[in-house]
Design a protein around this motif. Structure first.
Motif, PDB file in Angstrom:
ATOM      1  N   UNK A  88      52.522  -6.265  65.528  1.00  0.00           N
ATOM      2  CA  UNK A  88      51.420  -6.596  66.444  1.00  0.00           C
ATOM      3  C   UNK A  88      50.300  -5.564  66.401  1.00  0.00           C
ATOM      4  N   UNK A  89      50.660  -4.288  66.331  1.00  0.00           N
ATOM      5  CA  UNK A  89      49.654  -3.241  66.501  1.00  0.00           C
ATOM      6  C   UNK A  89      49.544  -2.287  65.312  1.00  0.00           C
ATOM      7  N   UNK A  90      50.442  -2.420  64.334  1.00  0.00           N
ATOM      8  CA  UNK A  90      50.426  -1.462  63.227  1.00  0.00           C
ATOM      9  C   UNK A  90      49.766  -1.983  61.982  1.00  0.00           C
ATOM     10  N   UNK A  91      48.617  -2.673  62.150  1.00  0.00           N
ATOM     11  CA  UNK A  91      47.928  -3.256  60.993  1.00  0.00           C
ATOM     12  C   UNK A  91      47.474  -2.189  60.001  1.00  0.00           C
ATOM     13  N   UNK A  92      47.195  -0.996  60.501  1.00  0.00           N
ATOM     14  CA  UNK A  92      46.717   0.075  59.627  1.00  0.00           C
ATOM     15  C   UNK A  92      47.837   1.041  59.228  1.00  0.00           C
ATOM     16  N   UNK A  93      49.047   0.727  59.642  1.00  0.00           N
ATOM     17  CA  UNK A  93      50.175   1.590  59.290  1.00  0.00           C
ATOM     18  C   UNK A  93      50.555   1.391  57.829  1.00  0.00           C
ATOM     19  N   UNK A  94      51.209   2.372  57.270  1.00  0.00           N
ATOM     20  CA  UNK A  94      51.663   2.298  55.882  1.00  0.00           C
ATOM     21  C   UNK A  94      52.633   1.127  55.706  1.00  0.00           C
ATOM     22  N   UNK A  95      52.564   0.406  54.553  1.00  0.00           N
ATOM     23  CA  UNK A  95      53.536  -0.677  54.293  1.00  0.00           C
ATOM     24  C   UNK A  95      54.973  -0.183  54.357  1.00  0.00           C
ATOM     25  N   UNK A  96      55.162   1.099  54.067  1.00  0.00           N
ATOM     26  CA  UNK A  96      56.509   1.679  54.121  1.00  0.00           C
ATOM     27  C   UNK A  96      57.080   1.609  55.537  1.00  0.00           C
ATOM     28  N   UNK A  97      56.208   1.752  56.552  1.00  0.00           N
ATOM     29  CA  UNK A  97      56.658   1.677  57.948  1.00  0.00           C
ATOM     30  C   UNK A  97      57.161   0.271  58.261  1.00  0.00           C
ATOM     31  N   UNK A  98      56.412  -0.747  57.818  1.00  0.00           N
ATOM     32  CA  UNK A  98      56.810  -2.138  58.041  1.00  0.00           C
ATOM     33  C   UNK A  98      58.168  -2.425  57.403  1.00  0.00           C
ATOM     34  N   UNK A  99      58.321  -1.992  56.157  1.00  0.00           N
ATOM     35  CA  UNK A  99      59.557  -2.265  55.425  1.00  0.00           C
ATOM     36  C   UNK A  99      60.729  -1.515  56.044  1.00  0.00           C
ATOM     37  N   UNK A 100      60.498  -0.265  56.416  1.00  0.00           N
ATOM     38  CA  UNK A 100      61.560   0.539  57.025  1.00  0.00           C
ATOM     39  C   UNK A 100      62.038  -0.087  58.324  1.00  0.00           C
ATOM     40  N   UNK A 101      61.104  -0.507  59.198  1.00  0.00           N
ATOM     41  CA  UNK A 101      61.479  -1.094  60.484  1.00  0.00           C
ATOM     42  C   UNK A 101      62.212  -2.421  60.295  1.00  0.00           C
ATOM     43  N   UNK A 102      61.759  -3.233  59.328  1.00  0.00           N
ATOM     44  CA  UNK A 102      62.426  -4.516  59.078  1.00  0.00           C
ATOM     45  C   UNK A 102      63.834  -4.305  58.555  1.00  0.00           C
ATOM     46  N   UNK A 103      64.007  -3.335  57.660  1.00  0.00           N
ATOM     47  CA  UNK A 103      65.340  -3.053  57.119  1.00  0.00           C
ATOM     48  C   UNK A 103      66.285  -2.536  58.205  1.00  0.00           C
ATOM     49  N   UNK A 104      65.770  -1.668  59.078  1.00  0.00           N
ATOM     50  CA  UNK A 104      66.593  -1.162  60.180  1.00  0.00           C
ATOM     51  C   UNK A 104      66.995  -2.309  61.101  1.00  0.00           C
ATOM     52  N   UNK A 105      66.051  -3.194  61.415  1.00  0.00           N
ATOM     53  CA  UNK A 105      66.304  -4.315  62.322  1.00  0.00           C
ATOM     54  C   UNK A 105      67.386  -5.259  61.782  1.00  0.00           C
ATOM     55  N   UNK A 106      67.322  -5.558  60.473  1.00  0.00           N
ATOM     56  CA  UNK A 106      68.237  -6.546  59.906  1.00  0.00           C
ATOM     57  C   UNK A 106      69.539  -5.948  59.381  1.00  0.00           C
ATOM     58  N   UNK A 107      69.524  -4.692  58.971  1.00  0.00           N
ATOM     59  CA  UNK A 107      70.701  -4.112  58.322  1.00  0.00           C
ATOM     60  C   UNK A 107      71.551  -3.239  59.238  1.00  0.00           C
ATOM     61  N   UNK A 108      70.920  -2.584  60.217  1.00  0.00           N
ATOM     62  CA  UNK A 108      71.657  -1.612  61.028  1.00  0.00           C
ATOM     63  C   UNK A 108      72.648  -2.262  62.002  1.00  0.00           C
ATOM     64  N   UNK A 109      72.268  -3.280  62.816  1.00  0.00           N
ATOM     65  CA  UNK A 109      73.240  -3.846  63.763  1.00  0.00           C
ATOM     66  C   UNK A 109      74.533  -4.350  63.122  1.00  0.00           C
ATOM     67  N   UNK A 110      74.480  -5.105  61.992  1.00  0.00           N
ATOM     68  CA  UNK A 110      75.748  -5.555  61.391  1.00  0.00           C
ATOM     69  C   UNK A 110      76.640  -4.416  60.912  1.00  0.00           C
TER      70      UNK A 110
END
Length: 314
Positions: free
Chosen positions: A265-287
């Motif tokens: 929503x708010x990190x349009x100017x953030x590094x693509x690495x931040x997006x990928x890192x957060x998505x990987x944590x969201x999908x991989x960490x809980x299981x």
């Protein structure tokens, strides 16, 4: 602008993205990713096997834990093929139909995970606040009805989003931001009005990130009120310890989920690495974390796992 219409979508492919700037290291990165999936699969299968084979664990709390383990398996298997294919084989293409199916499964299991954690908070509320009525309230029939309600909710709520997304034309630029397909990523590549998807997506985010956590917090407010009313300190700590596994599982899901949503929503100017890192944590960490949390914090599961290993050695 060149675009893809719905009539020839089956011939369209998207390009998956690994970790920007580390493309040359993908073969090495495949090792930790493979290890993460292995731990998730073995851990959740072990939880399911222990609960199935130990009759003393055929209780409401462990039925809900089985639902959580099945959901974590589904979530892991939804992303595993494309992630490992990209890192092991550097194969980046995914067909439109496969991408659409993956997007549906990822969001379906994400909704189930949130719903199961909400049901587990109700289980903890009944166990601590109404212990004498626990088995009469959470009968097998009611647990089955809760399970069916979770499946129905998780299947039908995201359905309009999926149907509308399928009808959208897409730009010729087809590079995704992750090694799997997510709704936000696909919507970014659409070259038509996505107002409905954005507004309805906001409704779904409100349900999964506001309503569900709010109901969980309300359950724990009642639980903590009951715990504080217990005279014995030892009994207070015992009751609180019975909730810790669930609290950690809730944090493992919602902290990365909220972080990922804020980045989109708010990190349009953030590094693509931040997006990928957060998505990987969201999908991989809980299981990965959930079976570890319940194995460490739940004595009955620990004993069940120990029995499994003892029997295998005999």
């Amino acid at each position: 602008m060149s675009s893809l219409s719905g009539t020839n979508s089956t011939l369209f492919t998207f390009i998956l993205t690994g970790i920007p700037g580390l493309e040359a290291e993908h073969a090495w990165l495949s090792i930790p990713f493979s290890s993460i999936y292995l731990v998730a699969l073995v851990g959740n299968c072990t939880i399911l096997f222990v609960i199935k084979t130990d009759s003393s664990l055929h209780e409401p709390m462990y039925y809900f834990l089985s639902m959580l383990a099945l959901t974590d398996l589904g979530l892991s298997l939804s992303t595993m093929p494309t992630v490992l294919k990209l890192f092991w084989l550097n194969s980046r293409e995914i067909g439109f139909e496969a991408c659409f199916a993956q997007f549906c499964f990822v969001h379906f299991f994400s909704f189930i995970e949130s719903s199961v954690l909400l049901a587990m908070s109700f289980d903890r509320y009944v166990a601590i606040c109404k212990p004498l009525r626990y088995t009469s309230i959470l009968t097998n029939a009611r647990i089955a009805m809760i399970g069916l309600a979770i499946l129905g909710r998780s299947a039908f709520l995201p359905l309009p989003l999926a149907l509308m997304l399928r009808r959208l034309p897409f730009r010729k630029s087809r590079v995704l931001s992750h090694p799997y397909c997510l709704h936000q990523d696909l919507m970014r590549l659409a070259c038509a009005d996505t107002t409905f998807n954005r507004l309805y997506g906001l409704v779904l985010v409100s349900v999964i990130m506001i309503l569900d956590p709010l109901l969980i917090v309300m359950s724990y407010a009642l639980i903590f009120k009951t715990i504080l009313g217990i005279a014995s300190l030892k009994e207070r700590l015992k009751s609180l310890n019975n909730c810790l596994s669930h609290i950690f599982a809730v944090l493992a899901l919602y902290i990365p989920m909220i972080g990922l949503s804020l980045v989109y929503r708010f990190g349009h100017h953030a590094s693509p690495l931040v997006h990928i890192l957060m998505a990987n944590i969201y999908l991989l960490v809980p299981p990965v974390l959930n079976p570890i949390i319940y194995s460490i914090k739940t004595k009955q599961i620990r004993k069940g796992i120990a029995r499994v290993f003892v029997l295998r050695k005999m």
